[in-house]
Design a protein around this motif. Structure first.
Motif, short mmCIF file in Angstrom:
data_model
loop_
_atom_site.label_atom_id
_atom_site.label_comp_id
_atom_site.label_asym_id
_atom_site.label_seq_id
_atom_site.Cartn_x
_atom_site.Cartn_y
_atom_site.Cartn_z
N LEU A 41 0.82 -1.21 0.00
CA LEU A 41 0.00 0.00 0.00
C LEU A 41 0.86 1.26 0.00
CD1 LEU A 41 -2.70 -1.01 2.66
CD2 LEU A 41 -2.86 -1.17 0.17
N ASP A 42 1.99 1.19 0.68
CA ASP A 42 2.90 2.33 0.75
C ASP A 42 4.27 1.81 1.19
OD1 ASP A 42 3.76 4.94 0.63
OD2 ASP A 42 3.05 5.48 2.64
N VAL A 43 5.32 2.49 0.76
CA VAL A 43 6.67 2.08 1.14
C VAL A 43 7.58 3.29 1.14
CG1 VAL A 43 7.35 1.50 -1.24
CG2 VAL A 43 8.51 0.39 0.69
N SER A 89 16.26 -1.69 -4.26
CA SER A 89 16.08 -1.16 -2.91
C SER A 89 14.63 -1.37 -2.49
CB SER A 89 16.41 0.33 -2.90
OG SER A 89 15.96 0.94 -1.70
N PRO A 90 14.37 -1.74 -1.22
CA PRO A 90 12.97 -1.88 -0.78
C PRO A 90 12.13 -0.64 -1.06
CG PRO A 90 14.45 -2.81 0.86
CD PRO A 90 15.33 -2.14 -0.15
N ALA A 91 12.72 0.55 -0.98
CA ALA A 91 11.96 1.78 -1.21
C ALA A 91 11.50 1.91 -2.66
CB ALA A 91 12.80 2.99 -0.82
N ILE A 108 11.50 -1.46 8.08
CA ILE A 108 12.49 -2.04 7.16
C ILE A 108 13.88 -1.88 7.78
CG2 ILE A 108 13.52 -1.92 4.87
CD1 ILE A 108 10.89 -0.80 3.84
N ALA A 109 14.55 -3.00 8.03
CA ALA A 109 15.88 -2.95 8.62
C ALA A 109 16.86 -2.27 7.66
CB ALA A 109 16.36 -4.37 8.93
N PRO A 110 17.89 -1.62 8.18
CA PRO A 110 18.86 -0.94 7.31
C PRO A 110 19.54 -1.88 6.32
CG PRO A 110 19.13 -0.24 9.60
CD PRO A 110 18.17 -1.39 9.61
N TRP A 111 19.67 -3.15 6.68
CA TRP A 111 20.35 -4.11 5.81
C TRP A 111 19.39 -4.85 4.86
CZ3 TRP A 111 19.62 -4.81 11.10
CH2 TRP A 111 18.71 -5.80 11.45
N ALA A 112 18.11 -4.56 4.95
CA ALA A 112 17.11 -5.31 4.17
C ALA A 112 17.33 -5.14 2.67
CB ALA A 112 15.71 -4.87 4.56
#
Length: 316
Positions: free
Chosen positions: A42-44, A76-78, A63-67
Motif C-alpha cells: 500500500l505504501d513504502v 532497494s525496498p523503497a 524495514i531494517a537498514p540491511w534489508a
C-alpha cells in the motif's frame, strides 16, 4: 492446493495414534523464529512498508537498514511499486523486515511447445494434472542465462525457473536448476542405497507458489494415485516411502539449521521427476524429496530466488 481433506486427516491420524495434534510451523528452540508475511504493498519508504494482508489486515513493518528486495532483479525496498504482491521475511516477532520478494513466481513444468513474440520466447508448460497448463514468456535479456542451464529446450524436457508476474504474464528470469538430461518420463530408478525405510532421508527441498495464501505445508511425490487423483504421482529417484495426505513431516534445512513440522497437503508429482542436486551449502544427495509452500520455505531460512536448500526429512 486442492486437497482440503489434509487437515481432517491430520486430526484423525492423531486421534488414532493417540498423539497431540501439532500445529504446522517451525520449532521454536533453534534460534530466533523467522516470520513469513504476504500481502499487497500500500505504501513504502526507505524505513517503513505498509501492506494489505490476504485476510484484510493492514500491516506496518519497519524495514531494517540491511534489508534487500527482489523483483526480477535486486532493488532497494523503497523502490518497490505500490500494488506489487510481496512475501516478506521478518524478524523480531514479525515486525522488522529482513528480505522482500515482490511478484515472484516459480515456473516448473514439462515443455510442451515453444513460440516467439519478437525477440522474446513463449513457452507452454504442462505443470501436472492438478496444476494444468501454463504459458510463460522468456524475455530476450534472460534467455542466455536460462539456456545455459536448460540446453534441451524442446518438448518433453523439464523446465524450472524463478520469475515475476507482470500484467498477468509470468516472465522467467532466473534458472532454478540445471535441466535434467532425460525426458520427463524417463526418471532414473532409485540407487540401491535407498530402501525407503530410513528414519531420515536427505535430498533437495524446493518451493512452489501453487499453495493457498499463507498455507503451511508440503507437496510430496510418493502419494497413492487413487488417493490424490494424480496420475503422475508415485515417481521419485530417491526411493521415498509412500505416505498419505495429512501425514506430518519433520523437515530440516541442513544449511540454516532450522526445522519445521509440516503436513503433506498435496501431490508433488513433478518434483519427484527432478533427479537434480541443490548446491546451496555443499552438494545435496540427488533428488527432490518435497516442495514447500513459500511461507514454509522462508520460515525454514530458504531464499526464494535461490530456490532450494539441502533438506533432511523424517516423520513428525
Amino acid at each position: 492446493m486442492p486437497y482440503h481433506s489434509a487437515d481432517r486427516r491430520r486430526v484423525l491420524a492423531a486421534a488414532a495414534l493417540g498423539r497431540t495434534v501439532q500445529e504446522p510451523g517451525p520449532l521454536p528452540f533453534e534460534g530466533e523464529l523467522l516470520h513469513s508475511i504476504s500481502g499487497t504493498v500500500l505504501d513504502v519508504s526507505p524505513h517503513l512498508i505498509v501492506i494489505d494482508t490476504p485476510d484484510g489486515r493492514e500491516e506496518r513493518l519497519v524495514i531494517a537498514p540491511w534489508a534487500t528486495a527482489w523483483r526480477g532483479e535486486s532493488i532497494s525496498p523503497a523502490d518497490l511499486p505500490v500494488g506489487s504482491n510481496v512475501i516478506i521475511k521478518a524478524l523480531r516477532a514479525g515486525r522488522v523486515v529482513d528480505r522482500i520478494w515482490a511478484d515472484i513466481t516459480r515456473i516448473t513444468g514439462v515443455i510442451q511447445s515453444i513460440g516467439s513474440e519478437g525477440k522474446d520466447r513463449t513457452v507452454e508448460l504442462y505443470c501436472g494434472p492438478h496444476r494444468g497448463r501454463r504459458t510463460i514468456v522468456i524475455p530476450y535479456r534472460s534467455s542466455g542465462r536460462l539456456r545455459v542451464r536448460h540446453p534441451r529446450f524442446e518438448p518433453g524436457y523439464l523446465f524450472d525457473a524463478i520469475g515475476v508476474r507482470e500484467g498477468g504474464v509470468s516472465q522467467a528470469r532466473l534458472p532454478a536448476t540445471s535441466q535434467p538430461p532425460y525426458r520427463w518420463t524417463a526418471v532414473p530408478a532409485p540407487s540401491p542405497g535407498y530402501g525407503g525405510v530410513q528414519s531420515r532421508i536427505s535430498g533437495t527441498a524446493t518451493w512452489s507458489d501453487t499453495f493457498d495464501d499463507d498455507e503451511q505445508g508440503v507437496a510430496y511425490p510418493m502419494l497413492e494415485r487413487g488417493d490424490t487423483a494424480c496420475e503422475d504421482a508415485g515417481v521419485s529417484c530417491t526411493g521415498l516411502p509412500y505416505l498419505a495426505l495429512g501425514s506430518m513431516l519433520n523437515v530440516r534445512n541442513v544449511c540454516a539449521g532450522r526445522t519445521s513440522v509440516l503436513p503433506i497437503v498435496g501431490c508433488g508429482c513433478l518434483a519427484g521427476r527432478f533427479c537434480d542436486r541443490c548446491l546451496e551449502c555443499g552438494t545435496s544427495p540427488r533428488g527432490r524429496i518435497l516442495e514447500l509452500s513459500p511461507h514454509s520455505f522462508v520460515e525454514l531460512g530458504g531464499d526464494l530466488t535461490t530456490g532450494c536448500f539441502n533438506a533432511r526429512l523424517g516423520m513428525g
